[in-house]
Every structure is written in structure tokens, then in C-alpha cells.
Design a protein around this motif. Sequence first.
Motif, PDB file in Angstrom:
ATOM      1  N   GLU A  92       0.944  -1.130   0.060  1.00 24.65           N
ATOM      2  CA  GLU A  92      -0.031   0.060   0.101  1.00 24.65           C
ATOM      3  C   GLU A  92       1.031   1.308  -0.007  1.00 24.65           C
ATOM      4  OE1 GLU A  92      -2.935  -0.215   3.166  1.00 24.65           O
ATOM      5  OE2 GLU A  92      -4.053  -1.929   1.834  1.00 24.65           O
ATOM      6  N   ILE A  94       1.286   5.125   0.450  1.00 23.86           N
ATOM      7  CA  ILE A  94       0.688   6.276   1.078  1.00 23.86           C
ATOM      8  C   ILE A  94       1.376   7.574   0.861  1.00 23.86           C
ATOM      9  CG2 ILE A  94      -0.088   7.505   3.115  1.00 23.86           C
ATOM     10  CD1 ILE A  94      -1.032   4.730   4.157  1.00 23.86           C
ATOM     11  N   ARG A  96       1.543  11.605   1.432  1.00 28.86           N
ATOM     12  CA  ARG A  96       0.922  12.675   2.307  1.00 28.86           C
ATOM     13  C   ARG A  96       1.530  14.016   1.750  1.00 28.86           C
ATOM     14  NH1 ARG A  96      -0.800   9.821   7.088  1.00 28.86           N
ATOM     15  NH2 ARG A  96       0.156   7.671   7.096  1.00 28.86           N
ATOM     16  N   ALA A 100      -1.543  14.203   9.058  1.00 28.32           N
ATOM     17  CA  ALA A 100      -3.090  13.832   9.625  1.00 28.32           C
ATOM     18  C   ALA A 100      -2.898  12.393  10.014  1.00 28.32           C
ATOM     19  CB  ALA A 100      -4.135  13.927   8.557  1.00 28.32           C
ATOM     20  N   GLY A 101      -4.082  11.707  10.479  1.00 24.47           N
ATOM     21  CA  GLY A 101      -3.908  10.483  10.718  1.00 24.47           C
ATOM     22  C   GLY A 101      -2.758   9.679  11.650  1.00 24.47           C
ATOM     23  N   HIS A 102      -2.392   8.601  10.712  1.00 25.54           N
ATOM     24  CA  HIS A 102      -1.287   8.092  11.489  1.00 25.54           C
ATOM     25  C   HIS A 102      -0.132   8.891  11.465  1.00 25.54           C
ATOM     26  CE1 HIS A 102      -3.694   4.294  11.165  1.00 25.54           C
ATOM     27  NE2 HIS A 102      -3.309   3.974  12.442  1.00 25.54           N
ATOM     28  N   PHE A 103       0.308   9.558  10.420  1.00 23.04           N
ATOM     29  CA  PHE A 103       1.427  10.486  10.437  1.00 23.04           C
ATOM     30  C   PHE A 103       1.434  11.237  11.618  1.00 23.04           C
ATOM     31  CE2 PHE A 103       4.266  13.945   9.771  1.00 23.04           C
ATOM     32  CZ  PHE A 103       5.255  13.503   9.031  1.00 23.04           C
ATOM     33  N   GLU A 121       5.168   6.517   1.839  1.00 24.11           N
ATOM     34  CA  GLU A 121       5.588   5.440   2.508  1.00 24.11           C
ATOM     35  C   GLU A 121       4.722   4.224   2.262  1.00 24.11           C
ATOM     36  OE1 GLU A 121       3.819   7.739   5.832  1.00 24.11           O
ATOM     37  OE2 GLU A 121       2.214   6.262   6.252  1.00 24.11           O
ATOM     38  N   ASP A 131      -1.194  -4.660   8.159  1.00 20.18           N
ATOM     39  CA  ASP A 131      -0.307  -3.801   7.081  1.00 20.18           C
ATOM     40  C   ASP A 131       0.705  -2.970   7.748  1.00 20.18           C
ATOM     41  OD1 ASP A 131      -2.618  -4.565   5.459  1.00 20.18           O
ATOM     42  OD2 ASP A 131      -3.676  -2.757   5.624  1.00 20.18           O
ATOM     43  N   PHE A 178      -3.380   9.944   0.640  1.00 21.93           N
ATOM     44  CA  PHE A 178      -4.078   9.209   0.079  1.00 21.93           C
ATOM     45  C   PHE A 178      -3.517   7.761  -0.113  1.00 21.93           C
ATOM     46  CE2 PHE A 178      -1.956   9.446  -4.199  1.00 21.93           C
ATOM     47  CZ  PHE A 178      -1.606  10.857  -4.022  1.00 21.93           C
ATOM     48  N   THR A 200     -10.247   6.162   0.384  1.00 28.03           N
ATOM     49  CA  THR A 200      -8.784   6.010   0.492  1.00 28.03           C
ATOM     50  C   THR A 200      -8.005   7.502   0.620  1.00 28.03           C
ATOM     51  OG1 THR A 200      -8.842   5.989  -1.913  1.00 28.03           O
ATOM     52  CG2 THR A 200      -9.021   3.925  -0.895  1.00 28.03           C
ATOM     53  N   ARG A 202      -7.604  11.537   2.089  1.00 27.46           N
ATOM     54  CA  ARG A 202      -8.119  12.649   2.978  1.00 27.46           C
ATOM     55  C   ARG A 202      -8.316  13.752   2.252  1.00 27.46           C
ATOM     56  NH1 ARG A 202      -4.972   9.955   7.106  1.00 27.46           N
ATOM     57  NH2 ARG A 202      -6.367   9.303   8.597  1.00 27.46           N
ATOM     58  N   ARG A 218     -14.570   7.007  10.502  1.00 31.28           N
ATOM     59  CA  ARG A 218     -13.602   6.424  11.402  1.00 31.28           C
ATOM     60  C   ARG A 218     -13.719   7.241  12.843  1.00 31.28           C
ATOM     61  NH1 ARG A 218      -9.817   7.864   6.964  1.00 31.28           N
ATOM     62  NH2 ARG A 218      -9.487   6.022   5.670  1.00 31.28           N
TER      63      ARG A 218
HETATM   64  P1  TMP Z   1      -3.520   6.909   7.889  1.00 30.00           P
HETATM   65  O1  TMP Z   1      -3.093   8.317   8.229  1.00 30.00           O
HETATM   66  O2  TMP Z   1      -4.261   6.155   8.504  1.00 30.00           O
HETATM   67  O3  TMP Z   1      -2.138   6.427   7.449  1.00 30.00           O
HETATM   68  O4  TMP Z   1      -3.850   6.796   6.205  1.00 30.00           O
HETATM   69  C1  TMP Z   1      -3.455   7.688   5.097  1.00 30.00           C
HETATM   70  C2  TMP Z   1      -4.233   7.695   4.027  1.00 30.00           C
HETATM   71  O5  TMP Z   1      -4.444   6.280   3.330  1.00 30.00           O
HETATM   72  C3  TMP Z   1      -5.704   8.110   4.087  1.00 30.00           C
HETATM   73  O6  TMP Z   1      -6.259   8.955   3.264  1.00 30.00           O
HETATM   74  C4  TMP Z   1      -6.663   6.744   4.273  1.00 30.00           C
HETATM   75  C5  TMP Z   1      -5.722   5.821   3.608  1.00 30.00           C
HETATM   76  N1  TMP Z   1      -5.651   4.506   3.910  1.00 30.00           N
HETATM   77  C6  TMP Z   1      -6.397   3.486   3.281  1.00 30.00           C
HETATM   78  O7  TMP Z   1      -7.215   3.967   2.283  1.00 30.00           O
HETATM   79  N2  TMP Z   1      -6.393   2.558   3.652  1.00 30.00           N
HETATM   80  C7  TMP Z   1      -5.841   1.796   4.829  1.00 30.00           C
HETATM   81  O8  TMP Z   1      -5.935   0.640   5.106  1.00 30.00           O
HETATM   82  C8  TMP Z   1      -4.898   2.983   5.598  1.00 30.00           C
HETATM   83  C9  TMP Z   1      -4.396   2.512   6.698  1.00 30.00           C
HETATM   84  C10 TMP Z   1      -4.955   4.210   5.014  1.00 30.00           C
END
Ligand code: TMP
Length: 238
Positions: A92, A94, A96, A100-103, A121, A131, A178, A200, A202, A218
Amino acid sequence: MTYEKKEQMYEGKAKKVYTTNDPDVVIVDYKDDATALNGKKKGTIVGKGVINNKLTNYLMQVLEKQGVPTHFVSELSDRETAVKKVTIVPLEVIIRNISAGHFASRYGVDEGIVFAHPTIEFSYKCDELDDPLLNHYHAIALKLATQEEIDLITELSFKIDEVLCAFFKDVGVTLVDFKLEFGKTSDGKIVLADEISPDTCRLWDAKTGEKLDKDRFRRDMGGVEDAYQEIMRRVMGA
Ligand code: TMP
């Protein structure tokens, strides 16, 4: 060419995939099921399947015009699309542009920090392991992809970011981050696969910062369906 739906090959969290009369083409059928926290949180977003199908197809065609190869073949109905059959690269990706989110949680920073350069990433696409994040050395060691494939995926992902950032900016939306997935066709070509949707990506309203994506689901913020519809309206005028 008309594609006939044959057997169900696979059912994922948000989509079902069917074989067709063409061995190089499959049909994706988008569901309204929504999951978060790697399947631990479950729900329904009414109308999501239709919106994600149409948005993904629209954006994939925008990307194709800009030279990004995708799996898109043709939209068959509100929820169904014919796509090239690919073997998904189990990474996957990502991208950025803004924290946001996990970052934000992983590095202990606020959401909303605009980066000078986008980040990339990779995580290993494996539900049982949640994952896990990995770097490209790990991906090569695990034989998930070759160096050349990772280089191409990286180049395509940044190009996709450029195209989508400009596209969303024009409709008053900030593309925060994304997730992308790539696949390999039967002739070995790497193409963009999966979906590009509020599931998928933000997506924040450029003026107000209002969240117009799956974070509303979420984070139990309410207004989920309205947010998806608003993105559809801005992107497709529908
Ligand atoms: P995260 O901040 O949770 O890592 O997500 C980063 C971006 O990736 C966010 O736009 C959501 C998307 N994402 C998915 O589409 N599927 C996933 O399983 C995860 C973890 C994030």
C-alpha cells in the motif's frame, strides 16, 4: 466488447471481484460496507458504492489523460466497472501532503502541517499483520516487488499526487493524503489499480477545513453520506 459477469473471485472489505468472458478483464462491484481499524470497526455508508465507483472511474480517466496507466476499462453500471485483471503488488503506497491520521499520531505532531515536499510510505498489504509499515529494502527482501517496480511505483505515485492535488484544488478541496495500490497486468505492465475515493483519500474543504472523507466514519463525526455526496458533486457536478 460486452463483459459478462461470471464467478465471484474475491470479496474484499469494500468490493467484490468477478471473472468475465474475457480472461484479461474482471468486474469490480462496489459495496456500501465500510470498515476502519483494519476491519475492527464495521458499518454502512449508504450510497458509498455508487459514489466510489463513479469517482474512481472519473479520476482514473483524468490520470490516464496525464499519462498514468490505470486498470480502468469501462463503467458498466452504477456500482460495476470492468477493469484489467492484475496481480496486485502487495504494497500500500501512502502519499502525504499535510500531516494527519497515522502520521500525526506516529510522530506526535498536530494535524494540518503543510509539508514542503510530499512524503511517501509503503506498508505490506497483509490483514493478518495489520499492514505493517516497511521501507523499500524490506519490500525487496520480502520479494514483494523489484527495485525497478518500486522506482516506477514511486514515480507514478508522485505524479498522481501532482495531478490530483491540482484537480482537487480547482474544485475547492485540499488533498491531504491518500493510499494507492498498483497491479501487474498479464503482460507485466504496472498500472494503478484499486480505487481513488473518500475511503482512500483525506479530502478537506479548502476554505473551511471541513473533513469530506472517511475520517467522518472512522471518528464517528456524523455527516458521512453528505460528505461523500459533496465530493461527488464537486468532482463530477452531480
Ligand atoms: P493513515 O493516516 O491512517 O496512515 O492513512 C493515510 C491515508 O491512506 C488516508 O487517506 C487513508 C488511506 N488509507 C487507506 O485507504 N487504507 C488503509 O488501510 C489505511 C491505513 C489508510
